[in-house]
Design a protein around this motif. Structure first.
Motif, PDB file in Angstrom:
ATOM      1  N   ALA A 200       4.619  12.117   5.021  1.00 54.71           N
ATOM      2  CA  ALA A 200       5.992  12.240   4.516  1.00 54.71           C
ATOM      3  C   ALA A 200       6.019  12.209   2.990  1.00 54.71           C
ATOM      4  O   ALA A 200       6.754  12.968   2.349  1.00 54.71           O
ATOM      5  N   SER A 201       5.191  11.350   2.407  1.00 55.58           N
ATOM      6  CA  SER A 201       5.124  11.241   0.954  1.00 55.58           C
ATOM      7  C   SER A 201       4.582  12.523   0.324  1.00 55.58           C
ATOM      8  O   SER A 201       5.105  13.018  -0.677  1.00 55.58           O
ATOM      9  N   LEU A 202       3.515  13.068   0.919  1.00 58.14           N
ATOM     10  CA  LEU A 202       2.941  14.317   0.401  1.00 58.14           C
ATOM     11  C   LEU A 202       3.917  15.479   0.546  1.00 58.14           C
ATOM     12  O   LEU A 202       4.012  16.334  -0.337  1.00 58.14           O
ATOM     13  N   ARG A 203       4.651  15.514   1.650  1.00 54.68           N
ATOM     14  CA  ARG A 203       5.622  16.590   1.844  1.00 54.68           C
ATOM     15  C   ARG A 203       6.735  16.507   0.799  1.00 54.68           C
ATOM     16  O   ARG A 203       7.148  17.520   0.229  1.00 54.68           O
ATOM     17  N   SER A 204       7.206  15.294   0.557  1.00 54.10           N
ATOM     18  CA  SER A 204       8.245  15.099  -0.448  1.00 54.10           C
ATOM     19  C   SER A 204       7.744  15.508  -1.832  1.00 54.10           C
ATOM     20  O   SER A 204       8.461  16.163  -2.611  1.00 54.10           O
ATOM     21  N   ALA A 205       6.497  15.130  -2.149  1.00 57.28           N
ATOM     22  CA  ALA A 205       5.920  15.485  -3.446  1.00 57.28           C
ATOM     23  C   ALA A 205       5.783  16.990  -3.590  1.00 57.28           C
ATOM     24  O   ALA A 205       6.055  17.560  -4.652  1.00 57.28           O
ATOM     25  N   ALA A 206       5.354  17.661  -2.509  1.00 58.14           N
ATOM     26  CA  ALA A 206       5.202  19.115  -2.550  1.00 58.14           C
ATOM     27  C   ALA A 206       6.551  19.803  -2.748  1.00 58.14           C
ATOM     28  O   ALA A 206       6.664  20.780  -3.498  1.00 58.14           O
ATOM     29  N   ARG A 207       7.596  19.283  -2.103  1.00 59.56           N
ATOM     30  CA  ARG A 207       8.931  19.859  -2.277  1.00 59.56           C
ATOM     31  C   ARG A 207       9.433  19.660  -3.701  1.00 59.56           C
ATOM     32  O   ARG A 207      10.059  20.554  -4.276  1.00 59.56           O
TER      33      ARG A 207
ATOM     34  N   MET B  81       0.846  -1.183   0.000  1.00 60.54           N
ATOM     35  CA  MET B  81       0.000   0.000   0.000  1.00 60.54           C
ATOM     36  C   MET B  81       0.885   1.237   0.000  1.00 60.54           C
ATOM     37  O   MET B  81       1.318   1.700   1.041  1.00 60.54           O
ATOM     38  N   ALA B  82       1.186   1.763  -1.141  1.00 62.88           N
ATOM     39  CA  ALA B  82       2.028   2.948  -1.233  1.00 62.88           C
ATOM     40  C   ALA B  82       1.162   4.185  -1.135  1.00 62.88           C
ATOM     41  O   ALA B  82       0.339   4.442  -1.984  1.00 62.88           O
ATOM     42  N   PRO B  83       1.308   4.988  -0.051  1.00 60.42           N
ATOM     43  CA  PRO B  83       0.460   6.143   0.086  1.00 60.42           C
ATOM     44  C   PRO B  83       0.882   7.272  -0.829  1.00 60.42           C
ATOM     45  O   PRO B  83       2.034   7.431  -1.162  1.00 60.42           O
ATOM     46  N   ALA B  84      -0.100   8.085  -1.187  1.00 60.01           N
ATOM     47  CA  ALA B  84       0.098   9.314  -1.938  1.00 60.01           C
ATOM     48  C   ALA B  84       0.563   9.085  -3.361  1.00 60.01           C
ATOM     49  O   ALA B  84       1.603   8.514  -3.619  1.00 60.01           O
TER      50      ALA B  84
END
Length: 199
Positions: free
Chosen positions: A181-188, A1-4
């Motif tokens: 963490a995934s969403l933050r990385s994507a936003a960066r 289950m990979a989020p985001a």
């Protein structure tokens, strides 16, 4: 289950600050899980109602307020505010009626789980392919709805019921933390791409 869903996919939006919402919700769920785990001898209906009440109020306020501040401007934003309000109402009832016994604990957690789980699941289905957090909403909503269903089917036992709520809090807290963490990385990554284009 990979989020985001990764932000680089065309048509997928990622509000740059939205990662804060699942991050705060993860902390609330994990703190709740720790409290349940390390007070095993006190798994009574009163304890369950108090822990659930505090959790539901904290999670409800965080969900509603932070989504208003950082969430996408869509129907999902309204649904998450409603979800937060349901949590606050359930939490207040749990604390106000903490001495009412196991029946109330099972009833409140089941109704709360069914309502909030459905709302989050619906938001995930509705915004799948359009919002980077939709997959996280799908999984969290499904897990919450499953909690409600399980509590309907298990024997009426306070130790088991409170333990199941604690186990749900662990799973959801970890998943939401990974999602944040995934969403933050994507936003960066999105921000870095925008700056590269501008320069």
């Amino acid at each position: 289950m990979a989020p985001a869903v990764p932000a680089q996919i065309p048509g997928i939006q990622t509000p740059s600050r939205y990662w804060v919402v699942p991050a705060v919700r993860a902390v609330i769920a994990l703190v709740t899980a720790v409290v349940v785990t390390f007070t095993q001898g006190a798994h009574t209906a009163v304890f369950g109602l108090i822990v659930f009440g505090v959790f539901a109020i904290a999670d409800g306020i965080a969900t509603a307020v932070l989504t208003l501040l950082a969430g996408p401007r869509s129907l999902s934003r309204t649904l998450f505010v409603i979800q937060g309000a349901v949590g606050v109402i359930a939490g207040v009832l749990a604390l106000a009626l903490a001495g009412s016994g196991l029946g109330l604990f099972l009833y409140l957690v089941t109704v709360w789980g069914a309502l909030t789980g459905f709302l989050e699941l619906y938001s995930g289905l509705r915004d799948r392919g359009r919002d980077a957090a939709a997959r996280d909403w799908l999984v969290t909503g499904a897990l919450t709805a499953i909690l409600a269903l399980v509590l309907l089917l298990v024997p009426a036992d306070a130790l088991l019921a409170v333990g199941l709520f604690g186990a749900w809090a662990v799973i959801v807290g970890v998943f939401q933390g990974i999602g944040a963490a995934s969403l933050r990385s994507a936003a960066r990554s999105q921000e870095a791409a925008r700056q590269a284009e501008a320069s």
